[in-house]
Design a protein around this motif. Structure first.
Motif, mmCIF file in Angstrom:
data_model
loop_
_atom_site.group_PDB
_atom_site.id
_atom_site.type_symbol
_atom_site.label_atom_id
_atom_site.label_comp_id
_atom_site.label_asym_id
_atom_site.label_seq_id
_atom_site.Cartn_x
_atom_site.Cartn_y
_atom_site.Cartn_z
ATOM 1 N N HIS A 39 0.977 -1.474 0.043
ATOM 2 C CA HIS A 39 0.470 -0.081 0.301
ATOM 3 C C HIS A 39 1.151 1.287 0.358
ATOM 4 N N GLU A 40 1.855 1.465 1.197
ATOM 5 C CA GLU A 40 2.264 2.299 0.651
ATOM 6 C C GLU A 40 3.614 2.689 -0.244
ATOM 7 N N HIS A 41 3.797 1.415 -0.886
ATOM 8 C CA HIS A 41 4.197 2.063 -2.346
ATOM 9 C C HIS A 41 3.437 2.293 -3.956
ATOM 10 N N MET A 42 2.304 1.574 -3.130
ATOM 11 C CA MET A 42 1.228 2.341 -4.947
ATOM 12 C C MET A 42 0.632 3.593 -3.626
ATOM 13 N N GLU B 241 2.688 5.897 -2.038
ATOM 14 C CA GLU B 241 3.250 7.028 -2.055
ATOM 15 C C GLU B 241 4.506 7.080 -2.207
ATOM 16 N N ASP B 242 4.861 5.993 -3.337
ATOM 17 C CA ASP B 242 5.929 6.280 -3.744
ATOM 18 C C ASP B 242 6.061 7.294 -4.814
ATOM 19 N N GLY B 243 7.138 8.046 -5.295
ATOM 20 C CA GLY B 243 7.693 8.791 -5.929
ATOM 21 C C GLY B 243 7.528 8.322 -7.628
ATOM 22 N N LEU B 244 7.797 7.382 -7.710
ATOM 23 C CA LEU B 244 7.849 7.048 -8.840
ATOM 24 C C LEU B 244 7.199 6.498 -9.652
ATOM 25 N N VAL B 245 6.052 5.949 -9.090
ATOM 26 C CA VAL B 245 5.231 5.226 -8.314
ATOM 27 C C VAL B 245 3.809 6.355 -9.083
#
Length: 199
Positions: free
Chosen positions: A153-156, A158-162
């Protein structure tokens, strides 16, 4: 010379993406699905509008090279992922891609950029996979970067590249919806059991 080739091929290969990937439905749209497992599957299928969009698939290729453009053509100039998914020595991703999008002086497109700029590891490849296969992969720590569901969830969300997928620069169709809406769908999918489609 490399930059000239990159500019020419990006300009020539980007028809508008039009495969039925419009706005994302909000989580509230799925509240009427009483069966929680069915609701979870429906939410994941909505997430696939982003996951299967060229902004994501181009950096999650099945092969050794990235794709580019809304038509997902092979990266030009030809490049390879290298041992760290960052390109080969002498031709790292940062040879052409800086920390931000750079518009062409003609105004006809741009060179995408973000820090970092790199391919997803090959075990995270999505191109050519079904929604069910991608879903299973997302939940598998051996194929998702050793992430648990909270970290997914954090990756989807909040991640800037996403997040670059919603601000991809001139000449590219953004991913549908917003990163915030995608993050809410991801959390709701997790909250309903993170159930995968069957096909």
């Amino acid at each position: 010379m490399i930059m000239r080739f990159l500019l020419v091929f990006v300009l020539l290969g980007s028809p508008a993406f039009a495969a039925g990937h419009g706005d994302l439905k909000p989580v509230s749209e799925f509240a009427g699905i009483e069966d929680e497992a069915a609701r979870s599957v429906a939410i994941f299928e909505e997430m696939l509008k982003v996951i299967e969009h060229p902004r994501c698939l181009n950096c999650h290729p099945a092969g050794d090279s990235p794709l580019q453009g809304d038509d997902m053509h092979p990266h030009m100039p030809p490049v390879v992922r290298g041992v760290a998914d960052f390109g080969a020595p002498g031709m790292y991703c940062t040879t052409c891609h800086s920390s931000e999008n750079v518009e062409f002086v003609t105004g006809d497109g741009s060179i995408p950029g973000h820090n970092p700029w790199q391919l997803a590891p090959v075990e995270m490849a999505w191109v050519g996979k079904t929604g069910a296969e991608i879903c299973a992969q997302l939940k598998d720590p051996e194929r998702n970067g050793d992430r648990d569901l909270a970290e997914i969830h954090e990756h989807m969300a909040e991640d800037g590249l996403v997040g670059w997928g919603w601000d991809p620069g001139a000449g590219r169709t953004p991913a549908p919806g917003t990163q915030a809406a995608f993050g809410e769908l991801t959390q709701s999918w997790i909250d309903t059991g993170a159930v995968c489609p069957q096909d």
